[in-house]
Design an enzyme around this catalytic site. Structure first.
Site, PDB file in Angstrom:
ATOM      1  N   ILE A   5       0.809  -1.215   0.000  1.00 52.11           N
ATOM      2  CA  ILE A   5       0.000   0.000   0.000  1.00 52.11           C
ATOM      3  C   ILE A   5       0.848   1.273   0.000  1.00 52.11           C
ATOM      4  O   ILE A   5       0.498   2.234  -0.707  1.00 52.11           O
ATOM      5  CB  ILE A   5      -0.974  -0.011   1.191  1.00 52.11           C
ATOM      6  CG1 ILE A   5      -1.982  -1.147   1.011  1.00 52.11           C
ATOM      7  CG2 ILE A   5      -1.720   1.319   1.304  1.00 52.11           C
ATOM      8  CD1 ILE A   5      -2.809  -1.050  -0.241  1.00 52.11           C
ATOM      9  N   HIS A  65      12.996  -2.372  -9.698  1.00 49.78           N
ATOM     10  CA  HIS A  65      13.303  -3.772  -9.404  1.00 49.78           C
ATOM     11  C   HIS A  65      14.669  -4.151  -9.975  1.00 49.78           C
ATOM     12  O   HIS A  65      15.475  -4.797  -9.289  1.00 49.78           O
ATOM     13  CB  HIS A  65      12.219  -4.685  -9.992  1.00 49.78           C
ATOM     14  CG  HIS A  65      11.025  -4.845  -9.104  1.00 49.78           C
ATOM     15  ND1 HIS A  65      10.053  -3.876  -8.995  1.00 49.78           N
ATOM     16  CD2 HIS A  65      10.640  -5.856  -8.285  1.00 49.78           C
ATOM     17  CE1 HIS A  65       9.115  -4.288  -8.143  1.00 49.78           C
ATOM     18  NE2 HIS A  65       9.451  -5.475  -7.701  1.00 49.78           N
TER      19      HIS A  65
END
Length: 498
Positions: A386, A422
């Protein structure tokens, strides 16, 4: 005959006399307060009749059940059945999972022995006990925090123009991303684990300072239109704070205390007044601390005892391109890798972030939602992290929409940025660029389209779980194989370094 005729009437008259006398006696007893049939309550008569009716119905129903034992109904496991209590089957699954993993644990111990070595963990962070490059790199990050605060103060006073302030922020944020990359690549003593940790800290700092820049700019824009009050959150509204809390208004928020509270708070979105809990619960704090310590040891132990042997045994099939054995190793790696990912999720997003939030009395504890119920890939990425999702919506997705970009382009841009970070957090610490993480994240776009279009309900949820269980081990094997090949060839070429 005469005697019989005389005896008959005489007997009947006697009977009448007896009955009349007994009736009179009962009436007399009733008048004297003794219970009698004629003096009873009428309600008792109704109850007696109801009891007789019930008994009659029971007798008839039992007689009917003895004749008819079938009725219109579905089997419990049919989709048309309303039966939903599968608690026993869930318990069976848990028992089978425990038994199967117990077998794997025993097989692992019999084959490899005990491989857990806590001392080896230290070497993952430090090559030289007298050299701490990753820790020094994290300490230097305070310089960028001070630059952002200094720039915002000058902008609030009007010393810097908006264009100059924006330029300084762009340079500061760019250096935050580039400086640790150069340091990790140029300093040999930085280990892959230490470099990944330092880069993670700088990535979080980049996102926080970007939000800090945007929110303060929005405050200045409101001041320019003579807004009398500021909402506590300009893009991500939060519940009202507790009574007695001090509300800060711009530019009163431009202080070291305010900025460093935001730096350590478990959020990426800046606000002038965060929701605060009334007090620190020591029992809650100690439970989260205990979970952090236990789960960290469990992660280390499972990695050394379970993951490392499987990865080492996978190198030969990868080099020989033996596809059947590669698939077998991949499936063997999928279970421990996914278990470690789940433990990491709980340890970081629940234990660690709740520990920090409780320590700082940070009120918004929604760090994740029910991502395990995801029926689409999009729902998973919106609910499993979140803080990052809120940052992407507030500072990236919505600004693109306001500038005229379509939803598809904006969503693709968000996935592209996520793929970049990433790859940034994996390739730089390993000092090799293979783009496996980047391609894995970008592959989520067609996967999200396919699952959302062709799969629904439980099938979509199964597809999401399958992508998590199988997708991550593929990327792990690719990076470990490339890292092993590079360093193995270097060691073979230079035996003196062994």
């Amino acid at each position: 005959m005469a005697n019989r005729s005389e005896f008959g009437p005489l007997t009947r008259s006697r009977r009448r006399a007896t009955i009349s006398s007994s009736t009179k006696g009962e009436l007399l007893k009733g008048s004297n307060g003794v219970t009698s049939a004629s003096a009873s309550n009428p309600r008792h008569k109704r109850q007696d009749s109801h009891t007789k009716d019930s008994a009659e119905e029971t007798r008839k129903s039992s007689h009917s059940e003895s004749l008819n034992c079938h009725k219109l109904q579905e089997s419990m496991l049919s989709s048309a059945s309303s039966f939903k209590n599968y608690r026993g089957i869930l318990n069976w699954c848990v028992v089978m999972l425990v038994l199967s993993n117990a077998r794997l644990v025993l097989e692992n111990l019999l084959r490899y022995g005990i491989l857990v070595d806590p001392i080896q963990v230290v070497s993952l962070f430090l090559k030289d006990p007298y050299s701490w490059p990753a820790a020094c790199l994290i300490i230097v990050s305070n310089v960028f925090i001070l630059v952002a605060l200094y720039t915002e103060r000058k902008l609030a006073m009007g010393t810097f123009s908006e264009q100059l302030g924006l330029l300084i922020h762009i340079i500061n944020l760019s250096v935050i991303l580039c400086f640790p990359v150069v340091t990790v690549l140029m300093v040999p003593s930085v280990t892959p684990v230490g470099g990944a940790f330092a880069l993670g800290v700088y990535t979080i700092l980049f996102l926080k300072l970007y939000s800090y820049k945007d929110v303060n700019r929005w405050c200045r824009e409101r001041m320019q239109v003579k807004a009398r009050s500021l909402s506590r959150s300009l893009s991500c509204p939060s519940p009202p704070s507790t009574e007695g809390a001090v509300h800060v208004s711009y530019p009163g928020n431009l202080s070291l205390k305010d900025l460093y509270y935001f730096v350590f708070a478990p959020t990426l979105c800046y606000e002038l007044n965060f929701p605060r809990s009334p007090s620190v619960r020591m029992s809650f704090l100690l439970r989260r601390l205990f979970e952090m310590l236990i789960l960290t040891q469990l992660l280390v132990g499972l990695t050394q005892q379970w993951m490392v042997p499987i990865i080492q045994s996978s190198m030969k099939p990868l080099q020989e391109m033996d596809y059947s054995r590669m698939i077998e190793r991949l499936l063997r790696l999928a279970v421990p890798n996914h278990l470690l990912w789940l433990i990491f999720f709980y340890s970081f997003f629940h234990s660690s972030m709740n520990f920090v939030a409780e320590l700082l009395r940070f009120g918004d504890r929604e760090f994740y939602r029910d991502w395990w119920n995801s029926e689409t890939v999009t729902y998973f990425w919106q609910n499993w992290n979140i803080p990052v999702h809120k940052w992407c919506i507030r500072h990236f997705y919505k600004p693109l929409l306001r500038k005229g970009a379509s939803k598809l382009v904006s969503q693709s841009a968000v996935f592209f940025a996520s793929a970049f970070f990433h790859e940034y957090l994996v390739s730089v610490p390993l000092r090799m660029f293979r783009l496996w993480a980047f391609m894995g994240m970008m592959a989520q776009l067609p996967l999200a389209w396919f699952v959302g279009r062709f799969l629904r309900g439980n099938y979509g949820n199964a597809a999401v779980w399958l992508s998590l269980i199988i997708g991550q081990p593929i990327a792990v094997l690719m990076y470990v194989h490339d890292y092993y090949v590079i360093h193995h060839l270097e060691d073979t070429a230079d035996p003196g370094t062994l």
